[in-house]
Design a protein around this motif. Structure first.
Motif, PDB file in Angstrom:
ATOM      1  N   UNK A 121       0.874  -1.172   0.000  1.00 58.77           N
ATOM      2  CA  UNK A 121       0.000   0.000   0.000  1.00 58.77           C
ATOM      3  C   UNK A 121       0.910   1.219   0.000  1.00 58.77           C
ATOM      4  N   UNK A 122       1.409   1.547  -1.175  1.00 56.59           N
ATOM      5  CA  UNK A 122       2.338   2.652  -1.323  1.00 56.59           C
ATOM      6  C   UNK A 122       1.598   3.941  -1.639  1.00 56.59           C
ATOM      7  N   UNK A 123       2.311   5.029  -1.484  1.00 56.35           N
ATOM      8  CA  UNK A 123       1.828   6.364  -1.817  1.00 56.35           C
ATOM      9  C   UNK A 123       2.775   6.955  -2.859  1.00 56.35           C
ATOM     10  N   UNK A 124       2.344   8.026  -3.498  1.00 58.44           N
ATOM     11  CA  UNK A 124       3.205   8.717  -4.452  1.00 58.44           C
ATOM     12  C   UNK A 124       3.783   9.934  -3.752  1.00 58.44           C
ATOM     13  N   UNK A 125       5.103  10.064  -3.828  1.00 58.30           N
ATOM     14  CA  UNK A 125       5.819  11.179  -3.204  1.00 58.30           C
ATOM     15  C   UNK A 125       6.538  11.994  -4.269  1.00 58.30           C
ATOM     16  N   UNK A 126       6.632  13.292  -4.021  1.00 55.49           N
ATOM     17  CA  UNK A 126       7.420  14.202  -4.864  1.00 55.49           C
ATOM     18  C   UNK A 126       8.692  14.520  -4.096  1.00 55.49           C
ATOM     19  N   UNK A 127       9.840  14.243  -4.726  1.00 54.14           N
ATOM     20  CA  UNK A 127      11.137  14.522  -4.117  1.00 54.14           C
ATOM     21  C   UNK A 127      11.810  15.584  -4.975  1.00 54.14           C
ATOM     22  N   UNK A 128      12.222  16.668  -4.345  1.00 58.14           N
ATOM     23  CA  UNK A 128      12.885  17.765  -5.053  1.00 58.14           C
ATOM     24  C   UNK A 128      14.306  17.870  -4.522  1.00 58.14           C
ATOM     25  N   UNK A 129      15.264  17.969  -5.441  1.00 62.66           N
ATOM     26  CA  UNK A 129      16.678  18.126  -5.070  1.00 62.66           C
ATOM     27  C   UNK A 129      17.229  19.368  -5.748  1.00 62.66           C
ATOM     28  N   UNK A 130      18.165  20.001  -5.085  1.00 67.30           N
ATOM     29  CA  UNK A 130      18.816  21.216  -5.579  1.00 67.30           C
ATOM     30  C   UNK A 130      20.323  20.984  -5.537  1.00 67.30           C
ATOM     31  N   UNK A 131      21.026  21.514  -6.523  1.00 68.10           N
ATOM     32  CA  UNK A 131      22.489  21.400  -6.503  1.00 68.10           C
ATOM     33  C   UNK A 131      22.993  22.079  -5.237  1.00 68.10           C
ATOM     34  N   UNK A 132      23.861  21.413  -4.521  1.00 65.38           N
ATOM     35  CA  UNK A 132      24.377  21.922  -3.258  1.00 65.38           C
ATOM     36  C   UNK A 132      25.000  23.308  -3.445  1.00 65.38           C
ATOM     37  N   UNK A 174      18.517  16.880  -1.157  1.00 63.19           N
ATOM     38  CA  UNK A 174      17.060  16.883  -1.198  1.00 63.19           C
ATOM     39  C   UNK A 174      16.560  18.089  -0.410  1.00 63.19           C
ATOM     40  N   UNK A 175      15.709  18.883  -1.047  1.00 60.97           N
ATOM     41  CA  UNK A 175      15.162  20.065  -0.384  1.00 60.97           C
ATOM     42  C   UNK A 175      13.739  19.836   0.111  1.00 60.97           C
ATOM     43  N   UNK A 176      13.033  18.875  -0.490  1.00 59.90           N
ATOM     44  CA  UNK A 176      11.691  18.579   0.007  1.00 59.90           C
ATOM     45  C   UNK A 176      11.238  17.193  -0.434  1.00 59.90           C
ATOM     46  N   UNK A 177      10.442  16.586   0.421  1.00 60.65           N
ATOM     47  CA  UNK A 177       9.783  15.313   0.132  1.00 60.65           C
ATOM     48  C   UNK A 177       8.357  15.470   0.630  1.00 60.65           C
ATOM     49  N   UNK A 178       7.395  15.288  -0.279  1.00 64.13           N
ATOM     50  CA  UNK A 178       6.004  15.410   0.157  1.00 64.13           C
ATOM     51  C   UNK A 178       5.138  14.361  -0.513  1.00 64.13           C
ATOM     52  N   UNK A 179       4.156  13.893   0.234  1.00 59.57           N
ATOM     53  CA  UNK A 179       3.192  12.945  -0.296  1.00 59.57           C
ATOM     54  C   UNK A 179       2.218  13.715  -1.163  1.00 59.57           C
TER      55      UNK A 179
END
Length: 188
Positions: A121-132, A174-179
């Protein structure tokens, strides 16, 4: 022997169920507002940067926009004063199709003497990354299925963090992870 995993809900199924739940009890005018808002979201997603995977902000926006349009059409066609999923013939058919998909997947594994089945029972997540160290450069965005927020945050590094991968361990953070599907608080 390990388990053979199957998704209880695919991302498209989650998107449809989410719209169905939000539409329940809404009048046609309210549904039409959601059609407009979902169309605007789709347009913004089309203008945004392309993502690394086929599961993307654009794909999710398209699924939701199509479903809101479909709900509005059903309400008009059936002259519903408010949306009632039990009066929408496609809602039941889709659940039957989902159950057949799951049963066929399980049967295929069992037929071939495969591993025991595990329903995910998985969810979909948005992962955003930014160059350090760089705020002005474009961000990398990935949408993926995971069982938890922490798994969603960890998986991009294992999948894309190879020396030749787009995240290259250490270059991006990674700058954000949200469902995003279903929306937080929605339960199926």
């Amino acid at each position: 022997m390990g388990f053979m995993p199957f998704y209880e809900y695919l991302p498209e199924e989650i998107a449809r169920l989410s719209v169905t739940r939000k539409a329940t009890g809404l009048a046609l005018g309210q549904v039409q507002t959601h059609v407009r808002l979902s169309r605007e979201r789709e347009e913004r997603a089309r203008e945004g940067p392309a993502e690394l995977l086929s599961l993307s902000e654009l794909v999710i926006a398209v699924w939701e926009h199509l479903e809101w349009k479909r709900v509005a059409h059903v309400m008009t066609e059936r002259q519903m004063p408010v949306y009632v999923p039990g009066q929408d013939p496609r809602v039941g058919r889709r659940e039957e199709q989902r159950m057949r998909r799951v049963a066929a997947d399980i049967a295929a594994v069992e037929q071939h003497g495969g591993a025991p089945v595990e329903m995910l029972r998985h969810r979909v997540y948005r992962i955003v990354a930014q160059r350090a160290g760089s705020l002005g450069e474009p961000r990398l965005t990935v949408h993926l299925m995971a069982s938890s927020l922490s798994e969603a945050a960890h998986r991009p590094w294992t999948v894309y963090g190879r020396p030749d991968g787009p995240y290259r361990q250490g270059e991006y953070r990674i700058t954000s992870v949200e469902q995003v599907l279903p929306e937080p608080g929605e339960l199926f």
